[in-house]
Design a protein around this motif. Structure first.
Motif, PDB file in Angstrom:
ATOM      1  N   THR A 179      -3.787  -9.523  12.872  1.00  0.00           N
ATOM      2  CA  THR A 179      -3.275  -9.159  11.555  1.00  0.00           C
ATOM      3  C   THR A 179      -2.743 -10.412  10.874  1.00  0.00           C
ATOM      4  O   THR A 179      -2.846 -11.517  11.400  1.00  0.00           O
ATOM      5  N   GLY A 180      -2.122 -10.221   9.703  1.00  0.00           N
ATOM      6  CA  GLY A 180      -1.619 -11.370   8.970  1.00  0.00           C
ATOM      7  C   GLY A 180      -0.543 -12.138   9.697  1.00  0.00           C
ATOM      8  O   GLY A 180      -0.359 -13.326   9.450  1.00  0.00           O
ATOM      9  N   ALA A 181       0.191 -11.477  10.615  1.00  0.00           N
ATOM     10  CA  ALA A 181       1.311 -12.163  11.264  1.00  0.00           C
ATOM     11  C   ALA A 181       1.523 -11.742  12.713  1.00  0.00           C
ATOM     12  O   ALA A 181       2.591 -11.978  13.267  1.00  0.00           O
ATOM     13  N   ALA A 182       0.516 -11.136  13.345  1.00  0.00           N
ATOM     14  CA  ALA A 182       0.706 -10.689  14.725  1.00  0.00           C
ATOM     15  C   ALA A 182      -0.641 -10.515  15.421  1.00  0.00           C
ATOM     16  O   ALA A 182      -1.671 -10.327  14.778  1.00  0.00           O
ATOM     17  N   ASN A 183      -0.586 -10.553  16.757  1.00  0.00           N
ATOM     18  CA  ASN A 183      -1.768 -10.266  17.568  1.00  0.00           C
ATOM     19  C   ASN A 183      -1.894  -8.763  17.788  1.00  0.00           C
ATOM     20  O   ASN A 183      -0.910  -8.023  17.738  1.00  0.00           O
ATOM     21  N   PHE A 184      -3.121  -8.308  18.073  1.00  0.00           N
ATOM     22  CA  PHE A 184      -3.422  -6.881  18.209  1.00  0.00           C
ATOM     23  C   PHE A 184      -3.860  -6.576  19.634  1.00  0.00           C
ATOM     24  O   PHE A 184      -4.671  -7.308  20.214  1.00  0.00           O
ATOM     25  N   ILE A 185      -3.302  -5.510  20.205  1.00  0.00           N
ATOM     26  CA  ILE A 185      -3.769  -5.059  21.515  1.00  0.00           C
ATOM     27  C   ILE A 185      -4.070  -3.559  21.466  1.00  0.00           C
ATOM     28  O   ILE A 185      -3.444  -2.800  20.719  1.00  0.00           O
ATOM     29  N   LEU A 186      -5.051  -3.157  22.260  1.00  0.00           N
ATOM     30  CA  LEU A 186      -5.440  -1.759  22.400  1.00  0.00           C
ATOM     31  C   LEU A 186      -5.157  -1.349  23.842  1.00  0.00           C
ATOM     32  O   LEU A 186      -5.490  -2.092  24.782  1.00  0.00           O
ATOM     33  N   ILE A 187      -4.545  -0.194  24.033  1.00  0.00           N
ATOM     34  CA  ILE A 187      -4.212   0.296  25.369  1.00  0.00           C
ATOM     35  C   ILE A 187      -4.979   1.586  25.606  1.00  0.00           C
ATOM     36  O   ILE A 187      -4.749   2.596  24.931  1.00  0.00           O
ATOM     37  N   ASP A 188      -5.905   1.551  26.553  1.00  0.00           N
ATOM     38  CA  ASP A 188      -6.735   2.708  26.890  1.00  0.00           C
ATOM     39  C   ASP A 188      -6.467   3.049  28.354  1.00  0.00           C
ATOM     40  O   ASP A 188      -7.011   2.411  29.262  1.00  0.00           O
ATOM     41  N   GLY A 189      -5.596   4.027  28.574  1.00  0.00           N
ATOM     42  CA  GLY A 189      -5.229   4.371  29.941  1.00  0.00           C
ATOM     43  C   GLY A 189      -4.467   3.225  30.588  1.00  0.00           C
ATOM     44  O   GLY A 189      -3.451   2.767  30.072  1.00  0.00           O
ATOM     45  N   ASN A 190      -4.992   2.720  31.705  1.00  0.00           N
ATOM     46  CA  ASN A 190      -4.335   1.630  32.428  1.00  0.00           C
ATOM     47  C   ASN A 190      -4.908   0.273  32.040  1.00  0.00           C
ATOM     48  O   ASN A 190      -4.618  -0.728  32.695  1.00  0.00           O
ATOM     49  N   GLU A 191      -5.703   0.224  30.969  1.00  0.00           N
ATOM     50  CA  GLU A 191      -6.349  -1.027  30.563  1.00  0.00           C
ATOM     51  C   GLU A 191      -5.848  -1.487  29.203  1.00  0.00           C
ATOM     52  O   GLU A 191      -5.734  -0.692  28.264  1.00  0.00           O
ATOM     53  N   ILE A 192      -5.531  -2.763  29.110  1.00  0.00           N
ATOM     54  CA  ILE A 192      -5.239  -3.394  27.823  1.00  0.00           C
ATOM     55  C   ILE A 192      -6.471  -4.188  27.413  1.00  0.00           C
ATOM     56  O   ILE A 192      -7.000  -4.974  28.208  1.00  0.00           O
ATOM     57  N   ILE A 193      -6.911  -3.985  26.188  1.00  0.00           N
ATOM     58  CA  ILE A 193      -8.051  -4.725  25.653  1.00  0.00           C
ATOM     59  C   ILE A 193      -7.566  -5.540  24.465  1.00  0.00           C
ATOM     60  O   ILE A 193      -6.928  -5.014  23.546  1.00  0.00           O
ATOM     61  N   THR A 194      -7.845  -6.821  24.476  1.00  0.00           N
ATOM     62  CA  THR A 194      -7.467  -7.690  23.359  1.00  0.00           C
ATOM     63  C   THR A 194      -8.461  -8.830  23.270  1.00  0.00           C
ATOM     64  O   THR A 194      -9.119  -9.167  24.255  1.00  0.00           O
ATOM     65  N   LYS A 195      -8.606  -9.391  22.087  1.00  0.00           N
ATOM     66  CA  LYS A 195      -9.603 -10.436  21.891  1.00  0.00           C
ATOM     67  C   LYS A 195      -9.303 -11.646  22.771  1.00  0.00           C
ATOM     68  O   LYS A 195      -8.160 -12.079  22.876  1.00  0.00           O
ATOM     69  N   GLY A 196     -10.341 -12.185  23.399  1.00  0.00           N
ATOM     70  CA  GLY A 196     -10.188 -13.388  24.197  1.00  0.00           C
ATOM     71  C   GLY A 196      -9.828 -14.575  23.322  1.00  0.00           C
ATOM     72  O   GLY A 196     -10.256 -14.669  22.159  1.00  0.00           O
ATOM     73  N   LEU A 245       0.904  -9.553  28.184  1.00  0.00           N
ATOM     74  CA  LEU A 245      -0.241  -9.458  29.098  1.00  0.00           C
ATOM     75  C   LEU A 245       0.181  -9.826  30.524  1.00  0.00           C
ATOM     76  O   LEU A 245      -0.288  -9.218  31.501  1.00  0.00           O
ATOM     77  N   THR A 246       1.048 -10.817  30.658  1.00  0.00           N
ATOM     78  CA  THR A 246       1.538 -11.219  31.978  1.00  0.00           C
ATOM     79  C   THR A 246       2.313 -10.085  32.629  1.00  0.00           C
ATOM     80  O   THR A 246       2.123  -9.775  33.813  1.00  0.00           O
ATOM     81  N   ILE A 247       3.190  -9.439  31.868  1.00  0.00           N
ATOM     82  CA  ILE A 247       3.962  -8.310  32.383  1.00  0.00           C
ATOM     83  C   ILE A 247       3.039  -7.154  32.744  1.00  0.00           C
ATOM     84  O   ILE A 247       3.204  -6.499  33.780  1.00  0.00           O
ATOM     85  N   ALA A 248       2.047  -6.891  31.891  1.00  0.00           N
ATOM     86  CA  ALA A 248       1.111  -5.794  32.157  1.00  0.00           C
ATOM     87  C   ALA A 248       0.367  -6.010  33.480  1.00  0.00           C
ATOM     88  O   ALA A 248       0.230  -5.087  34.296  1.00  0.00           O
ATOM     89  N   ARG A 249      -0.092  -7.230  33.714  1.00  0.00           N
ATOM     90  CA  ARG A 249      -0.770  -7.531  34.984  1.00  0.00           C
ATOM     91  C   ARG A 249       0.184  -7.328  36.159  1.00  0.00           C
ATOM     92  O   ARG A 249      -0.199  -6.784  37.201  1.00  0.00           O
ATOM     93  N   ASP A 250       1.428  -7.755  35.980  1.00  0.00           N
ATOM     94  CA  ASP A 250       2.414  -7.631  37.041  1.00  0.00           C
ATOM     95  C   ASP A 250       2.703  -6.163  37.351  1.00  0.00           C
ATOM     96  O   ASP A 250       3.045  -5.825  38.494  1.00  0.00           O
ATOM     97  N   LEU A 251       2.560  -5.293  36.362  1.00  0.00           N
ATOM     98  CA  LEU A 251       2.779  -3.859  36.552  1.00  0.00           C
ATOM     99  C   LEU A 251       1.535  -3.152  37.083  1.00  0.00           C
ATOM    100  O   LEU A 251       1.530  -1.924  37.241  1.00  0.00           O
ATOM    101  N   GLY A 252       0.465  -3.929  37.319  1.00  0.00           N
ATOM    102  CA  GLY A 252      -0.749  -3.349  37.892  1.00  0.00           C
ATOM    103  C   GLY A 252      -1.772  -2.879  36.877  1.00  0.00           C
ATOM    104  O   GLY A 252      -2.762  -2.230  37.244  1.00  0.00           O
ATOM    105  N   MET A 253      -1.547  -3.194  35.616  1.00  0.00           N
ATOM    106  CA  MET A 253      -2.520  -2.813  34.605  1.00  0.00           C
ATOM    107  C   MET A 253      -3.716  -3.768  34.609  1.00  0.00           C
ATOM    108  O   MET A 253      -3.612  -4.920  35.055  1.00  0.00           O
ATOM    109  N   THR A 254      -4.824  -3.290  34.111  1.00  0.00           N
ATOM    110  CA  THR A 254      -6.012  -4.121  33.930  1.00  0.00           C
ATOM    111  C   THR A 254      -5.954  -4.750  32.540  1.00  0.00           C
ATOM    112  O   THR A 254      -5.795  -4.036  31.544  1.00  0.00           O
TER     113      THR A 254
END
Length: 331
Positions: A210-227, A242-251
């Motif tokens: 967006t104009g001033a922030a990054n965008f993430i999509l959360i589908d179940g246990n997976e986070i999808i965001t642009k590389g 993203l680091t916290i999400a991985r630490d919590l076991g998310m994909t």
């Protein structure tokens, strides 16, 4: 409470670059700068900045969050703009000195002290449209801020913009004022025409930011965001989430994805979307607007995973959880 970012501490840290060298930093009043009207920054936008926060813990200590990462990104922005290279050690010392001066003024959570390092080209030459500034000014402003969600968490409405870009592709990973200026028009039109809070730029269907922030999509246990690539800002809050999400076991999946995939996934029960940034940490998205149609993301309400991730990051910042990633710098 005054609007976010409109109250400033009366002094700031400042250093100048002249004759191929940085002068020693000093503490000066923060209510004015002296610039020649022909200064490079005023005509050719030779400017970059950072945004980070200091937090007060229950033991009274003041801790700056991910200062090293912000300094590295500012050095990168500086070099990509061909401004005089900063002295990273000096900038770190400037941040620590000015925050220490106002340690007693750092608000308790959920408030914080917002820190704004800024680097501008100062050479007085309007003939340098195609040449970088040989002199510059680096300063660090402080702004005490309150709870970003004081009025409650309200899901955002995003307009999906497929025909425009936030900024020139080679400028995307630079935190430069010109990038924000180029997004103001589309955001203003989106607010007026469809009551959108922000524009999610998706040039040729490629979901970016967006104009001033990054965008993430959360589908179940997976986070999808642009590389990560050079077309958009490499958000430090994004990286933290993203680091916290991985630490919590998310994909965590960092890849290109399209508007069509976004709309398809958004309509699934339980799907969440959010914007990450320093000010709001993680803000839920409830509605996508595309070609005049409104698409509800999941339930349209703040999602449980979004709120959990935001709380997990806040807990580290506020000293209520272990800083297992070494993100806090005690002043």
């Amino acid at each position: 409470m005054a609007a976010f970012g409109t109250v400033f501490m009366p002094k700031m840290a400042l250093a100048t670059y002249e004759n191929q060298a940085w002068a020693n930093a000093s503490i000066v009043p923060s209510d004015k700068l002296e610039l020649h009207p022909g200064a490079h920054v005023l005509h050719y936008s030779s400017t970059c900045f950072e945004g980070l926060k200091a937090f007060k813990h229950e033991d009274g200590s003041v801790n700056v969050f991910r200062m090293d990462a912000n300094i590295e990104r500012m050095a990168q922005s500086t070099d990509l703009l061909f401004l005089p290279s900063i002295d990273k050690q000096q900038l770190g010392d400037m941040i620590k000195e000015i925050v220490a001066l106002y340690a007693d003024e750092v608000p308790a959570p959920p408030g914080s002290m917002y820190i704004r390092p800024t680097h501008i080209g100062t050479e007085p030459s309007i003939g340098k449209a195609a040449v970088s500034s040989e002199t510059s000014l680096l300063y660090v402003l402080l702004s005490p801020v309150g709870d970003y969600f004081a009025g409650g968490v309200k899901p955002l409405r995003l307009l999906l913009e497929e025909n425009g870009m936030r900024c020139a592709p080679h400028m995307g990973m630079i935190k430069s004022g010109g990038n924000y200026a180029s997004a103001l028009g589309p955001i203003a039109r989106a607010k007026n025409e469809c009551q959108a809070d922000q524009v999610l730029f998706c040039p040729n269907g490629d979901v970016q930011e967006t104009g001033a922030a990054n965008f993430i999509l959360i589908d179940g246990n997976e986070i999808i965001t642009k590389g990560l690539d050079s077309s958009f800002l490499h958000g430090i809050t994004r990286d933290s989430i993203l680091t916290i999400a991985r630490d919590l076991g998310m994909t965590v999946t960092e890849r290109d994805f399209t508007v069509n995939e976004l709309i398809e996934r958004a309509q699934k029960p339980g799907t969440e979307a959010a914007l990450s940034g320093t000010a709001a940490v993680l803000t839920p998205v409830g509605t996508l607007i595309h070609n005049g149609e409104e698409i509800t993301v999941g339930s349209g309400e703040p999602g449980a995973t979004t709120l959990k991730l935001r709380q997990a990051l806040n807990d580290i910042q506020w000293g209520k959880a272990e800083d297992k990633f070494g993100w806090l710098h005690k002043i």
